[in-house]
Design a protein around this motif. Sequence first.
Motif, PDB file in Angstrom:
ATOM      1  N   ASP A  88      -1.094  -6.274  10.122  1.00 32.02           N
ATOM      2  CA  ASP A  88      -1.398  -6.607   8.723  1.00 32.02           C
ATOM      3  C   ASP A  88      -1.899  -5.392   7.950  1.00 32.02           C
ATOM      4  OD1 ASP A  88      -0.642  -9.197   9.072  1.00 32.02           O
ATOM      5  OD2 ASP A  88      -2.670 -10.009   9.254  1.00 32.02           O
ATOM      6  N   TYR A  89      -2.481  -4.430   8.655  1.00 31.27           N
ATOM      7  CA  TYR A  89      -2.990  -3.226   8.000  1.00 31.27           C
ATOM      8  C   TYR A  89      -1.836  -2.306   7.612  1.00 31.27           C
ATOM      9  CZ  TYR A  89      -6.282   0.660   7.199  1.00 31.27           C
ATOM     10  OH  TYR A  89      -7.021   1.670   6.646  1.00 31.27           O
ATOM     11  N   ILE A  90      -0.828  -2.232   8.475  1.00 32.43           N
ATOM     12  CA  ILE A  90       0.342  -1.408   8.170  1.00 32.43           C
ATOM     13  C   ILE A  90       1.220  -2.098   7.138  1.00 32.43           C
ATOM     14  CG2 ILE A  90       2.441  -0.398   9.139  1.00 32.43           C
ATOM     15  CD1 ILE A  90       0.919   0.018  11.737  1.00 32.43           C
ATOM     16  N   HIS A  91       1.581  -3.338   7.387  1.00 31.15           N
ATOM     17  CA  HIS A  91       2.185  -4.199   6.366  1.00 31.15           C
ATOM     18  C   HIS A  91       3.380  -3.542   5.662  1.00 31.15           C
ATOM     19  CE1 HIS A  91       1.964  -7.894   4.146  1.00 31.15           C
ATOM     20  NE2 HIS A  91       1.809  -7.303   2.984  1.00 31.15           N
ATOM     21  N   GLY A  92       4.258  -2.875   6.443  1.00 28.00           N
ATOM     22  CA  GLY A  92       5.449  -2.267   5.865  1.00 28.00           C
ATOM     23  C   GLY A  92       5.216  -0.957   5.145  1.00 28.00           C
ATOM     24  N   ARG A  93       4.017  -0.405   5.231  1.00 28.60           N
ATOM     25  CA  ARG A  93       3.705   0.845   4.538  1.00 28.60           C
ATOM     26  C   ARG A  93       4.059   2.056   5.404  1.00 28.60           C
ATOM     27  NH1 ARG A  93      -2.005  -2.132   3.795  1.00 28.60           N
ATOM     28  NH2 ARG A  93      -1.594  -3.239   1.848  1.00 28.60           N
ATOM     29  N   ASP A  94       4.195   3.200   4.767  1.00 30.09           N
ATOM     30  CA  ASP A  94       4.358   4.441   5.517  1.00 30.09           C
ATOM     31  C   ASP A  94       3.080   4.712   6.311  1.00 30.09           C
ATOM     32  OD1 ASP A  94       6.842   4.850   4.374  1.00 30.09           O
ATOM     33  OD2 ASP A  94       6.028   6.005   2.690  1.00 30.09           O
ATOM     34  N   VAL A  95       3.253   5.218   7.528  1.00 32.90           N
ATOM     35  CA  VAL A  95       2.104   5.500   8.394  1.00 32.90           C
ATOM     36  C   VAL A  95       2.037   6.999   8.676  1.00 32.90           C
ATOM     37  CG1 VAL A  95       1.014   5.068  10.625  1.00 32.90           C
ATOM     38  CG2 VAL A  95       2.259   3.226   9.470  1.00 32.90           C
ATOM     39  N   VAL A  96       0.874   7.584   8.422  1.00 31.90           N
ATOM     40  CA  VAL A  96       0.625   8.988   8.752  1.00 31.90           C
ATOM     41  C   VAL A  96      -0.506   9.017   9.775  1.00 31.90           C
ATOM     42  CG1 VAL A  96      -0.040  11.262   7.899  1.00 31.90           C
ATOM     43  CG2 VAL A  96       1.307   9.724   6.441  1.00 31.90           C
TER      44      VAL A  96
END
Length: 393
Positions: free
Chosen positions: A188-196
């Motif tokens: 839920d924290y990542i939620h389809g976002r870019d991850v660095v």
Amino acid sequence: MKDRNSSGGVLIVAQTPFQLYMAIVISKLSSAPVKLWIIDPALSGYLDACSKSNIWRSVNYAELNSEYVSDKRSLSNRIRRIMSFYAIRLRIKNFLRINHPSVVLVFSDNHEVTAAFVRLSKTLTRSRVVLGEEGSAAYFSYKRTRANPWKVVVRRALLLDNCYGYSIGWSPYIDSVLVSDADLVHPDYIHGRDVVELPPGPIPCEALEAARTVFSINVQGNSDGTRDILILGQPWSEMGKMSKESEFQMYKEIDKSSFSKRVIIKPHPFENPKKYEGLENVMLCDSSYFSVPAELLFDVFKPKLTISTFSSAAINYTLRFGGLSIFLLDELNVPQVQRFVVDKLLGLGLFRICRSMNDALETVEDVLEKEEKLTLMSHESLAEWKLCVKKIF
């Protein structure tokens, strides 16, 4: 406030001592111009040091009526707090319109002010919004907290962001997340976002020294090395997740142990250090360290291991320095934390769960018998960190 106006660049918003620490690290390693907002009375004592540091193009401060926090139930205080928030939100709008940052980095989106920063950065200036890792929030779903239905209605009527009262990571305006270990982060924290991902190992010396200057840290606090077991305090009893009696008894058992004179306690910035009064053998760290993040002190104390009920600083210690962290989970009544440690951390090999104080004491004694000296990872990752910061900005 110090201000050297220019458009574009990066804006970082910090609300807690740990967030300010990471703001310093990232800003110091950035080639882009960075501006800073600090928004909590817990950071007001660092405003002058921040302004004089020459790390940021401008330093702004906003405080949400700290003098009224002691009586949140008072209707008049609630109204005054809301009016104060409206004034801060207007300042944010004006700041964004004038400065038009390309990237906005926040570490939380659940607070009214940070949530407003996130939304307005996207809707007013179309900035790229990055959510930096804050404590243990990345390890759990933002849905673990939710306001009562009547509060949702009131918050909507008042045009407050995060009307549902979610935890960190809820905002639909976040583009990217910055984390230490993507494998540990809740979906839920990542939620389809870019991850660095942040590089492994300790913070580069250049950034660490800048942070120590802002926080006025004297690195001689534990230079003799006799206190090599670090207890990381947490405000669990203050939050009602643990009784004061059981918490003190836990520390009392450690105080009576065979290794007690090797123990040093680093209180959490948001707990009352007076609760450690009555312990005879363990030692509190220097009071100047109380309000600073523990992450700034690991290569000051050079601990062989850490002990805590549960602490994100302990996780950072193990991930960055490779030392052992012991969790006294059965003392803590937070099931989701227990599940996370069992499901995610035990497999890494450097985390131990102790189900009783006897188990914890035996584990520590076993580690000490081996007398394995902690060799801190080197600070030679400067190029990796600068590349990571470049990816963010």
